[in-house]
Design a protein around this motif. Structure first.
Motif, PDB file in Angstrom:
ATOM      1  N   LEU A 100       0.794  -1.243   0.000  1.00  0.00           N
ATOM      2  CA  LEU A 100       0.000   0.000   0.000  1.00  0.00           C
ATOM      3  C   LEU A 100       0.828   1.295   0.000  1.00  0.00           C
ATOM      4  O   LEU A 100       0.584   2.172  -0.820  1.00  0.00           O
ATOM      5  CB  LEU A 100      -0.988  -0.030   1.176  1.00  0.00           C
ATOM      6  CG  LEU A 100      -1.909   1.176   1.317  1.00  0.00           C
ATOM      7  CD1 LEU A 100      -2.918   1.235   0.182  1.00  0.00           C
ATOM      8  CD2 LEU A 100      -2.665   1.118   2.644  1.00  0.00           C
ATOM      9  N   PRO A 101       1.840   1.439   0.884  1.00  0.00           N
ATOM     10  CA  PRO A 101       2.589   2.698   0.870  1.00  0.00           C
ATOM     11  C   PRO A 101       3.260   2.979  -0.472  1.00  0.00           C
ATOM     12  O   PRO A 101       3.366   4.136  -0.880  1.00  0.00           O
ATOM     13  CB  PRO A 101       3.653   2.489   1.958  1.00  0.00           C
ATOM     14  CG  PRO A 101       3.053   1.495   2.866  1.00  0.00           C
ATOM     15  CD  PRO A 101       2.261   0.573   1.991  1.00  0.00           C
ATOM     16  N   GLU A 103       2.088   2.462  -3.299  1.00  0.00           N
ATOM     17  CA  GLU A 103       1.109   2.999  -4.239  1.00  0.00           C
ATOM     18  C   GLU A 103       0.870   4.484  -3.983  1.00  0.00           C
ATOM     19  O   GLU A 103       0.181   5.149  -4.748  1.00  0.00           O
ATOM     20  CB  GLU A 103      -0.230   2.252  -4.096  1.00  0.00           C
ATOM     21  CG  GLU A 103      -0.133   0.789  -4.479  1.00  0.00           C
ATOM     22  CD  GLU A 103      -1.384   0.008  -4.087  1.00  0.00           C
ATOM     23  OE1 GLU A 103      -2.470   0.616  -4.046  1.00  0.00           O
ATOM     24  OE2 GLU A 103      -1.269  -1.192  -3.819  1.00  0.00           O
ATOM     25  N   ILE A 104       1.436   4.998  -2.880  1.00  0.00           N
ATOM     26  CA  ILE A 104       1.156   6.374  -2.503  1.00  0.00           C
ATOM     27  C   ILE A 104       2.405   7.245  -2.525  1.00  0.00           C
ATOM     28  O   ILE A 104       2.382   8.377  -3.000  1.00  0.00           O
ATOM     29  CB  ILE A 104       0.482   6.399  -1.114  1.00  0.00           C
ATOM     30  CG1 ILE A 104      -0.937   5.868  -1.256  1.00  0.00           C
ATOM     31  CG2 ILE A 104       0.463   7.804  -0.526  1.00  0.00           C
ATOM     32  CD1 ILE A 104      -1.607   5.557   0.031  1.00  0.00           C
ATOM     33  N   VAL A 105       3.519   6.701  -2.032  1.00  0.00           N
ATOM     34  CA  VAL A 105       4.724   7.516  -1.879  1.00  0.00           C
ATOM     35  C   VAL A 105       5.434   7.692  -3.216  1.00  0.00           C
ATOM     36  O   VAL A 105       5.592   6.738  -3.975  1.00  0.00           O
ATOM     37  CB  VAL A 105       5.682   6.843  -0.865  1.00  0.00           C
ATOM     38  CG1 VAL A 105       6.982   7.616  -0.759  1.00  0.00           C
ATOM     39  CG2 VAL A 105       5.025   6.743   0.488  1.00  0.00           C
ATOM     40  N   ARG A 109       5.034   5.524  -6.581  1.00  0.00           N
ATOM     41  CA  ARG A 109       3.680   5.441  -7.126  1.00  0.00           C
ATOM     42  C   ARG A 109       3.664   5.537  -8.646  1.00  0.00           C
ATOM     43  O   ARG A 109       2.800   4.966  -9.299  1.00  0.00           O
ATOM     44  CB  ARG A 109       2.737   6.469  -6.493  1.00  0.00           C
ATOM     45  CG  ARG A 109       2.955   7.899  -6.902  1.00  0.00           C
ATOM     46  CD  ARG A 109       2.004   8.828  -6.169  1.00  0.00           C
ATOM     47  NE  ARG A 109       0.621   8.690  -6.613  1.00  0.00           N
ATOM     48  CZ  ARG A 109      -0.416   9.043  -5.866  1.00  0.00           C
ATOM     49  NH1 ARG A 109      -0.246   9.485  -4.653  1.00  0.00           N
ATOM     50  NH2 ARG A 109      -1.632   8.935  -6.352  1.00  0.00           N
ATOM     51  N   ARG A 155       4.416  -3.066   6.598  1.00  0.00           N
ATOM     52  CA  ARG A 155       3.792  -1.996   5.822  1.00  0.00           C
ATOM     53  C   ARG A 155       4.411  -0.643   6.170  1.00  0.00           C
ATOM     54  O   ARG A 155       4.570   0.214   5.300  1.00  0.00           O
ATOM     55  CB  ARG A 155       2.284  -1.960   6.090  1.00  0.00           C
ATOM     56  CG  ARG A 155       1.577  -0.909   5.256  1.00  0.00           C
ATOM     57  CD  ARG A 155       0.099  -0.871   5.503  1.00  0.00           C
ATOM     58  NE  ARG A 155      -0.198  -0.502   6.880  1.00  0.00           N
ATOM     59  CZ  ARG A 155      -1.414  -0.527   7.410  1.00  0.00           C
ATOM     60  NH1 ARG A 155      -2.444  -0.934   6.680  1.00  0.00           N
ATOM     61  NH2 ARG A 155      -1.613  -0.176   8.658  1.00  0.00           N
ATOM     62  N   HIS A 159       8.539   1.248   2.312  1.00  0.00           N
ATOM     63  CA  HIS A 159       9.028   2.355   1.491  1.00  0.00           C
ATOM     64  C   HIS A 159      10.332   2.921   2.052  1.00  0.00           C
ATOM     65  O   HIS A 159      10.744   4.005   1.684  1.00  0.00           O
ATOM     66  CB  HIS A 159       7.970   3.434   1.357  1.00  0.00           C
ATOM     67  CG  HIS A 159       7.486   3.976   2.678  1.00  0.00           C
ATOM     68  ND1 HIS A 159       6.834   3.193   3.597  1.00  0.00           N
ATOM     69  CD2 HIS A 159       7.561   5.204   3.234  1.00  0.00           C
ATOM     70  CE1 HIS A 159       6.533   3.922   4.652  1.00  0.00           C
ATOM     71  NE2 HIS A 159       6.970   5.146   4.460  1.00  0.00           N
TER      72      HIS A 159
END
Lengths: 262, 256
Positions: A100-101, A103-105, A109, A155, A159
């Motif tokens: 998940l991280p 996909e954001i950081v 991403r 999680r 990153h």
């Protein structure tokens, strides 16, 4: 060593229905790069507020916070966080929860689709270091509480954040699982070398893991004692039964008993 | 043996109700102008199968059309309302007020605007089934764990990221749960509108047959309505189980 987190004389009030509540006042705290810092204190002393301030999720009324030399003005974007509740997404498999991280950081991403296979390998490697090899395809509900908390740790680290913020991450676990996860965290920290701020009310946990322990007073919270833990590393669980370890725990306990009185 | 009984029990109960109904009609010897027995009702289905099929189909498609509109607008409005506290607080009293109005009272207006036909039925189905969808979608978003939001915000996630990665997926069980309620309500809307003013549909047929004292036909139409309702409910229960299996499993998780 240079400084990674600098909290300088901050004040924080929560606005409530019956006027403001002073949560922190004159709080000053310094964490060096790569240091494992623990914050302990009586319940309701504003430990969790401190976490939110450092990550920029809330702003102080007064005072400055710097993370890696930059003043915190909004969410810091380089921090990993884990809480007492693992907060995994039940519709995602374990590996996808850990991803998940990424996909954001940034910059991950934008590379996420292209480098998906590489990222999945990283996840598998990280799961292996916490003893969850081969669990990537399971759903969170198929795992025990301790295993879910390991996934939550993965999680918060996938990153490769320079700063890890932990808010009583092991408080909901049984004593044996908790000690197991202390070792998992110890090994991860020694391997990856990030800076940690661990908020806890477990004094043995703080003494076993941390380089420095900061004791907070009752509300309004501020740091009343900073104790360097000079136990040799790598530490083994056996150290918890040595007199020099129990001395540290006693000293912290006495200080907290004292601040609870006032 | 016990498992088999449990599996068969829905059928056994249905058969028992029909048997009781049949027995009551025979014992009390109701006039066929007042009450029809199951055998008479099933007889009417066989005798009038052509018009019944036609009217059933009209009711089914108008209900589905109204329901589809309700899903589209309900999900959209639910997302908007769940997105911001200000909109939530502003719109909520308006929506409650709107939902309090009995939809029967709106049908004459719809008929005045759109004439006798399918459109008032579609709109009534839409109006009546729209509210539970909005409320459930908004609730799903509003009950997101604040700590999870913190984790994502500390990674630099924008509001849109949080919605796409967490908010919308976690709303699914709320949405699919509401669809089962909404589809049954949509049938209520359609039939109410058809009864008041329409020239096709099971509601229209019931009103017409009732005024002609054709009780077996009335009950035949009621039975078909029940069948349509059960079928659509089953479809959405299946969809729910397929898309949100994790929500059922995770609540049974050993480690909560």
């Amino acid at each position: 060593m240079s400084s990674s987190v600098d909290i300088d004389d901050i004040t924080l009030t929560y606005k409530g229905a019956s006027g403001g509540v002073l949560a922190l006042q004159g709080t000053t705290l310094n964490v060096k790069r790569g240091e494992f810092a623990a914050v302990v204190g009586p319940s309701g002393c504003g430990k969790s507020s401190l976490m939110k301030l450092v990550t920029g999720l809330i702003r102080p009324d007064k005072g400055d916070i710097s993370v890696f030399g930059d003043k915190v003005r909004g969410p810091v974007k380089i921090a990993g966080m884990a809480f007492q509740n693992p907060n995994l997404l039940p519709w995602r498999k374990v590996a996808d929860n850990v991803l998940l991280p990424l996909e954001i950081v940034e910059p991950h991403r934008h590379r996420f689709r292209r480098d998906n296979a590489k990222y999945r390998e990283q996840v598998e490697a990280l799961l292996k270091t916490v003893g969850l090899s081969g669990f990537g395809d399971r759903y969170p509900w198929e795992l025990s509480g301790g295993m879910q908390q390991r996934v939550s740790l993965c999680r918060s680290l996938i990153h490769e954040p320079a700063l890890l913020m932990l808010d009583e991450p092991f408080a909901a676990l049984d004593a044996f699982t908790r000690e197991e996860l202390w070792c998992v965290l110890r090994d991860l920290w020694q391997k990856l070398g990030f800076t940690v701020i661990l908020v806890t009310h477990d004094l043995r946990e703080a003494a076993f893991l941390a380089d420095t322990i900061h004791v907070m007073s009752a509300r309004p919270g501020r740091i009343v004692m900073t104790k360097a833990v000079d136990l040799p590393r790598p530490r083994d669980l056996e150290i918890c039964f040595e007199p020099r370890f129990t001395d540290i725990v006693h000293e912290l306990r006495a200080k907290i008993a004292e601040v609870r009185q006032t | 043996m016990k498992d088999l009984l449990e599996k068969l029990s829905p059928w056994l109960f249905t058969i028992a109700i029909f048997a009781l109904w049949e027995a009551a009609c025979r014992i009390f010897n109701f006039s066929p102008f007042i009450m029809a027995s199951p055998t008479q009702a099933f007889g009417a289905i066989i005798q009038h199968w052509q018009p019944l099929l036609r009217h059933s189909f009209v009711t089914l498609w108008t209900t589905m059309a109204g329901f589809a509109l309700a899903v589209i607008f309900g999900v959209a409005l639910g997302l908007i309302v769940g997105w911001s506290r200000t909109i939530y607080r502003g719109l909520y009293p308006v929506m409650i007020g709107f939902n309090t109005i009995p939809k029967v009272a709106v049908v004459p207006i719809l008929i005045m605007w759109f004439g006798i036909g399918e459109i008032p039925a579609i709109l009534t189905a839409f109006l009546i089934s729209f509210f539970p969808i909005v409320v459930n979608v908004a609730t799903g978003l509003a009950t997101m764990e604040p700590e999870l939001e913190d984790v994502l915000r500390a990674l630099g996630a924008r509001k849109l990221d949080i919605m796409l990665k967490v908010g919308i997926p976690r709303t699914q069980p709320y949405l699919f749960g509401s669809l089962k309620v909404a589809i049954t309500l949509a049938f209520v809307g359609t039939v109410v509108s058809e009864t008041i003013g329409a020239n096709a549909g099971l509601g229209y047929l019931i009103a017409l047959a009732g005024s002609n004292f054709q009780m077996p036909l009335v009950f035949a139409a009621l039975l078909l309505l029940a069948v349509e309702g059960i079928l659509m409910y089953a479809v959405f229960a299946l969809i729910e189980a397929r898309f949100t299996h994790w929500a059922f499993r995770s609540s049974m998780s050993a480690a909560a």
